[in-house]
Design a protein around this motif. Structure first.
Motif, PDB file in Angstrom:
ATOM      1  N   CYS A  33      16.856 -12.494 -31.253  1.00  0.00           N
ATOM      2  CA  CYS A  33      16.966 -11.037 -31.422  1.00  0.00           C
ATOM      3  C   CYS A  33      17.286 -10.677 -32.869  1.00  0.00           C
ATOM      4  N   ALA A  34      18.161 -11.455 -33.506  1.00  0.00           N
ATOM      5  CA  ALA A  34      18.540 -11.181 -34.896  1.00  0.00           C
ATOM      6  C   ALA A  34      17.341 -11.313 -35.823  1.00  0.00           C
ATOM      7  N   LEU A  85      26.958  -6.480 -34.592  1.00  0.00           N
ATOM      8  CA  LEU A  85      25.584  -6.540 -34.091  1.00  0.00           C
ATOM      9  C   LEU A  85      25.412  -7.716 -33.132  1.00  0.00           C
ATOM     10  N   ARG A  86      26.072  -8.815 -33.444  1.00  0.00           N
ATOM     11  CA  ARG A  86      26.006  -9.999 -32.581  1.00  0.00           C
ATOM     12  C   ARG A  86      26.572  -9.690 -31.194  1.00  0.00           C
ATOM     13  N   ALA A 125      23.992 -15.813 -36.951  1.00  0.00           N
ATOM     14  CA  ALA A 125      23.266 -16.552 -35.912  1.00  0.00           C
ATOM     15  C   ALA A 125      23.056 -18.003 -36.329  1.00  0.00           C
ATOM     16  N   CYS A 180      20.317 -14.642 -28.759  1.00  0.00           N
ATOM     17  CA  CYS A 180      20.853 -13.728 -29.773  1.00  0.00           C
ATOM     18  C   CYS A 180      20.242 -14.014 -31.144  1.00  0.00           C
ATOM     19  N   SER A 181      20.056 -15.282 -31.454  1.00  0.00           N
ATOM     20  CA  SER A 181      19.446 -15.647 -32.735  1.00  0.00           C
ATOM     21  C   SER A 181      18.021 -15.116 -32.827  1.00  0.00           C
ATOM     22  N   ASN A 235      23.543 -10.489 -39.904  1.00  0.00           N
ATOM     23  CA  ASN A 235      23.398 -10.867 -38.494  1.00  0.00           C
ATOM     24  C   ASN A 235      22.628 -12.179 -38.350  1.00  0.00           C
ATOM     25  N   VAL A 236      21.570 -12.339 -39.146  1.00  0.00           N
ATOM     26  CA  VAL A 236      20.788 -13.582 -39.110  1.00  0.00           C
ATOM     27  C   VAL A 236      21.637 -14.769 -39.570  1.00  0.00           C
ATOM     28  N   GLU A 262      24.142  -7.535 -29.282  1.00  0.00           N
ATOM     29  CA  GLU A 262      23.029  -8.339 -28.762  1.00  0.00           C
ATOM     30  C   GLU A 262      23.440  -9.097 -27.497  1.00  0.00           C
ATOM     31  N   ALA A 282      21.364  -6.506 -41.283  1.00  0.00           N
ATOM     32  CA  ALA A 282      20.475  -7.359 -40.484  1.00  0.00           C
ATOM     33  C   ALA A 282      20.476  -8.788 -41.009  1.00  0.00           C
ATOM     34  N   GLY A 301      27.717  -7.512 -39.186  1.00  0.00           N
ATOM     35  CA  GLY A 301      26.897  -8.558 -38.585  1.00  0.00           C
ATOM     36  C   GLY A 301      27.487  -9.081 -37.285  1.00  0.00           C
TER      37      GLY A 301
END
Length: 300
Positions: free
Chosen positions: A166-167, A134-135, A243, A163-164, A239-240, A138, A236, A131
């Motif tokens: 995009c997540a 991925l951040r 964020a 970025c948030s 990642n959220v 982004e 994913a 995660g």
């Protein structure tokens, strides 16, 4: 997150899961073979009673048995095959737990407790690292997009918020795609596929709808598709969550400050409690590390 650390966590995660697959299959498969022998013996007794009572041939009897097994089976194959063992281990360490396959031997249950105790933290560390990676991707893509396409040479404004967004977009895009794929594989409606994978990605795992769990001639393919989507979906989701945590940290930082101003704006600096004049900007002004569009004027 450095690439070396991510690689180390991936290898640790991969080898731990591989070990679990081999051990669980060895422990549970022997018990499964014994249960299969017992079932066949019981079928012979039932067959003799039914064929004599209802004037039914053996072929007709076993045809009915096959239809019943196909209707009640989740995958049309042996429960503790290699691909189902992989699926079980993934469900265990991710805490999804559909419940469609479980250990029944005492050794398997003890092993399940020990394996989950160490496997769940390893999985959390691995997904957290993915995660964070991925951040970083982004942030890099947003920065490069603004520099190359929008011709902005300064650091992007509201980078955390972008970025948030995009997540969240990536998470729901993956949900939509996985639902569409499952619609073809299991012949579900799109809503059923979307619901099943949302419950999976959030690790709720009710087990009422299991992706790839319908009887089929390609159980291995279905299991592989399910595992791939589970790993991508949990990454994913991680990642959220990262964020959300970054946004929360930003809000906490803002609450520790009394006065902020937009760049280029002027504000009145309040008197100190001692009445000794205004607060010196040179002493208190600094860049806000969470939001490049604000600068700190005075701190509490």
């Amino acid at each position: 997150m450095k690439a070396r650390n991510l690689l180390f966590l991936f290898l640790l995660w991969f080898f731990y899961l591989t070990l679990g697959v081999l051990v669980f299959r060895a422990v549970e498969h022997d018990g499964e073979e014994q249960r299969e022998k017992t079932k066949q013996q019981q079928l012979v007794v039932i067959k003799d009673k039914i064929t004599s009572a209802y004037n039914m041939s053996e072929a007709e009897f076993f045809n009915i048995v096959k239809q019943i097994e196909a209707a009640s089976s989740s995958n049309g194959g042996p429960e503790w095959s290699y691909h189902e063992s992989v699926s079980f281990v993934i469900q265990l360490v991710t805490t999804i737990g559909y419940g469609n396959i479980t250990p029944v031997t005492n050794g398997g249950r003890v092993l399940c407790i020990v394996f989950a105790f160490f496997g769940i933290p390893i999985n959390i560390l691995f997904l957290q690292s993915v995660g964070k990676s991925l951040r970083e991707v982004e942030k890099f893509l947003i920065t490069e997009f603004e520099k190359r396409c929008l011709k902005r040479n300064e650091e992007p404004k509201f980078l955390n918020e972008k970025c948030s967004l995009c997540a969240v977009v990536f998470f729901f895009s993956l949900l939509l795609f996985s639902a569409a794929v499952q619609q073809k594989i299991d012949e579900w409606t799109f809503l059923e596929g979307f619901y099943a994978y949302f419950i999976t990605f959030t690790t709720v795992g009710f087990g009422d709808l299991i992706p790839g769990g319908s009887p089929t001639e390609s159980p291995v393919r279905n299991t592989v598709v399910r595992i791939v989507f589970i790993i991508l979906g949990l990454a994913a989701m991680s990642n959220v969550l990262i964020a959300v945590m970054d946004s929360t940290d930003c809000l906490k930082y803002l609450k520790t400050c009394k006065i902020f101003r937009r760049r280029g704006e002027t504000v009145d600096i309040p008197e100190t409690k001692e009445g000794g004049g205004g607060i010196e900007l040179t002493d208190y002004r600094k860049e806000d590390p969470k939001n490049n569009d604000l600068e700190l004027v005075a701190a509490i």
